[in-house]
Design a protein around this motif. Structure first.
Motif, PDB file in Angstrom:
ATOM      1  N   GLU A 130      38.797  39.943  42.916  1.00 36.35           N
ATOM      2  CA  GLU A 130      39.285  40.982  43.820  1.00 36.35           C
ATOM      3  C   GLU A 130      40.225  41.868  43.022  1.00 36.35           C
ATOM      4  N   SER A 131      39.619  42.819  42.326  1.00 34.01           N
ATOM      5  CA  SER A 131      40.362  43.665  41.403  1.00 34.01           C
ATOM      6  C   SER A 131      39.744  45.047  41.358  1.00 34.01           C
ATOM      7  N   ASP A 132      40.590  46.068  41.297  1.00 30.71           N
ATOM      8  CA  ASP A 132      40.090  47.437  41.167  1.00 30.71           C
ATOM      9  C   ASP A 132      39.675  47.738  39.733  1.00 30.71           C
ATOM     10  N   GLU A 133      40.121  46.930  38.786  1.00 29.69           N
ATOM     11  CA  GLU A 133      39.730  47.124  37.389  1.00 29.69           C
ATOM     12  C   GLU A 133      38.339  46.566  37.111  1.00 29.69           C
ATOM     13  N   GLU A 134      37.889  45.651  37.938  1.00 26.55           N
ATOM     14  CA  GLU A 134      36.570  45.034  37.788  1.00 26.55           C
ATOM     15  C   GLU A 134      35.550  45.937  38.473  1.00 26.55           C
ATOM     16  N   THR A 135      34.667  46.582  37.703  1.00 31.76           N
ATOM     17  CA  THR A 135      33.697  47.493  38.300  1.00 31.76           C
ATOM     18  C   THR A 135      32.271  47.026  38.012  1.00 31.76           C
ATOM     19  N   PHE A 136      31.398  47.353  38.942  1.00 27.01           N
ATOM     20  CA  PHE A 136      29.982  47.019  38.834  1.00 27.01           C
ATOM     21  C   PHE A 136      29.194  48.311  39.000  1.00 27.01           C
ATOM     22  N   ASP A 137      28.306  48.585  38.030  1.00 34.17           N
ATOM     23  CA  ASP A 137      27.546  49.833  38.049  1.00 34.17           C
ATOM     24  C   ASP A 137      26.301  49.777  38.919  1.00 34.17           C
ATOM     25  N   SER A 138      25.842  48.563  39.252  1.00 32.22           N
ATOM     26  CA  SER A 138      24.597  48.432  40.007  1.00 32.22           C
ATOM     27  C   SER A 138      24.562  47.087  40.724  1.00 32.22           C
ATOM     28  N   PRO A 139      23.653  46.935  41.697  1.00 28.11           N
ATOM     29  CA  PRO A 139      23.486  45.618  42.322  1.00 28.11           C
ATOM     30  C   PRO A 139      23.127  44.538  41.300  1.00 28.11           C
ATOM     31  N   ALA A 140      22.383  44.916  40.265  1.00 28.98           N
ATOM     32  CA  ALA A 140      22.004  43.942  39.233  1.00 28.98           C
ATOM     33  C   ALA A 140      23.233  43.389  38.516  1.00 28.98           C
ATOM     34  N   ALA A 141      24.251  44.229  38.313  1.00 26.99           N
ATOM     35  CA  ALA A 141      25.483  43.772  37.656  1.00 26.99           C
ATOM     36  C   ALA A 141      26.211  42.740  38.517  1.00 26.99           C
ATOM     37  N   VAL A 142      26.210  42.950  39.832  1.00 27.76           N
ATOM     38  CA  VAL A 142      26.842  41.978  40.730  1.00 27.76           C
ATOM     39  C   VAL A 142      26.024  40.692  40.728  1.00 27.76           C
ATOM     40  N   ARG A 143      24.709  40.833  40.690  1.00 23.20           N
ATOM     41  CA  ARG A 143      23.829  39.659  40.655  1.00 23.20           C
ATOM     42  C   ARG A 143      24.108  38.800  39.424  1.00 23.20           C
ATOM     43  N   VAL A 144      24.264  39.443  38.262  1.00 24.03           N
ATOM     44  CA  VAL A 144      24.579  38.708  37.030  1.00 24.03           C
ATOM     45  C   VAL A 144      25.881  37.937  37.222  1.00 24.03           C
ATOM     46  N   GLN A 145      26.861  38.556  37.882  1.00 26.86           N
ATOM     47  CA  GLN A 145      28.157  37.921  38.104  1.00 26.86           C
ATOM     48  C   GLN A 145      28.015  36.629  38.912  1.00 26.86           C
ATOM     49  N   VAL A 146      27.160  36.640  39.946  1.00 24.90           N
ATOM     50  CA  VAL A 146      27.120  35.499  40.872  1.00 24.90           C
ATOM     51  C   VAL A 146      26.025  34.485  40.570  1.00 24.90           C
ATOM     52  N   GLN A 147      25.116  34.775  39.670  1.00 25.31           N
ATOM     53  CA  GLN A 147      23.992  33.854  39.459  1.00 25.31           C
ATOM     54  C   GLN A 147      24.394  32.574  38.728  1.00 25.31           C
ATOM     55  N   ARG A 148      25.551  32.580  38.097  1.00 26.83           N
ATOM     56  CA  ARG A 148      26.102  31.366  37.484  1.00 26.83           C
ATOM     57  C   ARG A 148      27.426  31.077  38.169  1.00 26.83           C
ATOM     58  N   PRO A 149      27.396  30.427  39.331  1.00 23.60           N
ATOM     59  CA  PRO A 149      28.596  30.297  40.168  1.00 23.60           C
ATOM     60  C   PRO A 149      29.790  29.627  39.497  1.00 23.60           C
ATOM     61  N   THR A 150      29.588  28.569  38.729  1.00 21.12           N
ATOM     62  CA  THR A 150      30.747  27.893  38.142  1.00 21.12           C
ATOM     63  C   THR A 150      31.426  28.771  37.093  1.00 21.12           C
ATOM     64  N   VAL A 151      30.620  29.496  36.321  1.00 18.49           N
ATOM     65  CA  VAL A 151      31.171  30.420  35.329  1.00 18.49           C
ATOM     66  C   VAL A 151      31.871  31.575  36.040  1.00 18.49           C
ATOM     67  N   ALA A 152      31.238  32.100  37.094  1.00 19.75           N
ATOM     68  CA  ALA A 152      31.823  33.217  37.848  1.00 19.75           C
ATOM     69  C   ALA A 152      33.157  32.823  38.475  1.00 19.75           C
ATOM     70  N   ALA A 153      33.248  31.626  39.038  1.00 22.83           N
ATOM     71  CA  ALA A 153      34.499  31.172  39.664  1.00 22.83           C
ATOM     72  C   ALA A 153      35.608  31.041  38.623  1.00 22.83           C
ATOM     73  N   ALA A 154      35.260  30.542  37.436  1.00 22.74           N
ATOM     74  CA  ALA A 154      36.258  30.419  36.366  1.00 22.74           C
ATOM     75  C   ALA A 154      36.715  31.797  35.893  1.00 22.74           C
ATOM     76  N   MET A 155      35.761  32.714  35.725  1.00 22.60           N
ATOM     77  CA  MET A 155      36.122  34.063  35.291  1.00 22.60           C
ATOM     78  C   MET A 155      36.956  34.770  36.337  1.00 22.60           C
ATOM     79  N   LYS A 156      36.680  34.544  37.613  1.00 23.67           N
ATOM     80  CA  LYS A 156      37.479  35.143  38.687  1.00 23.67           C
ATOM     81  C   LYS A 156      38.942  34.716  38.527  1.00 23.67           C
TER      82      LYS A 156
END
Length: 199
Positions: free
Chosen positions: A86-112
């Motif tokens: 939840e950051s304004d500095e974190e930007t996603f250019d497309s739905p595919a970019a958000v998909r990449v973020q969430v497709q590996r949930p454990t990695v995504a949670a750690a990066m969050k």
């Protein structure tokens, strides 16, 4: 383009944006490697829910719009708000970019956790290359200890957050890799010198 500070900054930002686009394309091609316990149909439904957003969007906007949307994975159920910083500095250019973020949930949670902890640092930029190095380290830990409830990912994300809090700066990507290698060796995992963690 003028050869002045703003011109050089724009060139650097454009180069970083192009690198991010290449990384997203590569991740989408490799989507079936290592972790993705998130079903492709699940990700397609998720992308459909992103259609209401106008891209590019920030992490804050994604969480506000679909933060309570759940993704089911082989390891459990995750809300989007648990995976997207939840950051304004974190930007996603497309739905595919958000998909990449969430497709590996454990990695995504750690990066969050890491991204949100880095927001507490004054005058610190969390560059794309440093972020990608952290992410790659988490992915390598996922591959090494896939049967151990992601203990390595938790241990290293805890270590990074502690360093941010104690030292008031982001640890270098090399320091993160070194700490991950120490964790692996201390827990009986072999790390060869020619591997990402082999520092």
């Amino acid at each position: 383009m003028a050869d002045n500070k703003s011109g050089r900054d724009k060139q650097a930002q454009d180069a970083e944006r192009r690198q991010q686009e290449r990384e997203v394309a590569t991740e989408l091609e490799r989507g079936d490697e290592i972790e993705p316990p998130v079903d492709a149909a699940e990700l397609a439904d998720f992308e459909a829910s992103l259609e209401a957003l106008t891209f590019p969007v920030t992490g804050t906007e994604v969480v506000a719009a679909i933060g309570d949307h759940r993704i089911e994975s082989a390891e459990g159920s995750y809300k989007i708000e648990e995976l997207v910083p939840e950051s304004d500095e974190e930007t996603f250019d497309s739905p595919a970019a958000v998909r990449v973020q969430v497709q590996r949930p454990t990695v995504a949670a750690a990066m969050k956790r890491v991204v949100e902890a880095s927001k507490t640092l004054p005058n610190t930029e969390f560059s794309w290359s440093q972020r990608k190095a952290y992410e790659t380290t988490f992915q390598e830990l996922e591959a090494i200890d896939a049967d151990d409830d992601d203990e390595g990912i938790r241990a290293i994300s805890d270590w990074i957050v502690e360093r941010i809090r104690d030292k008031e700066r982001l640890p270098s990507s090399r320091a993160v890799r070194r700490e991950a290698a120490k964790f692996c060796r201390a827990n009986g995992y072999q790390v060869r010198n020619d591997e990402w963690l082999g520092i």
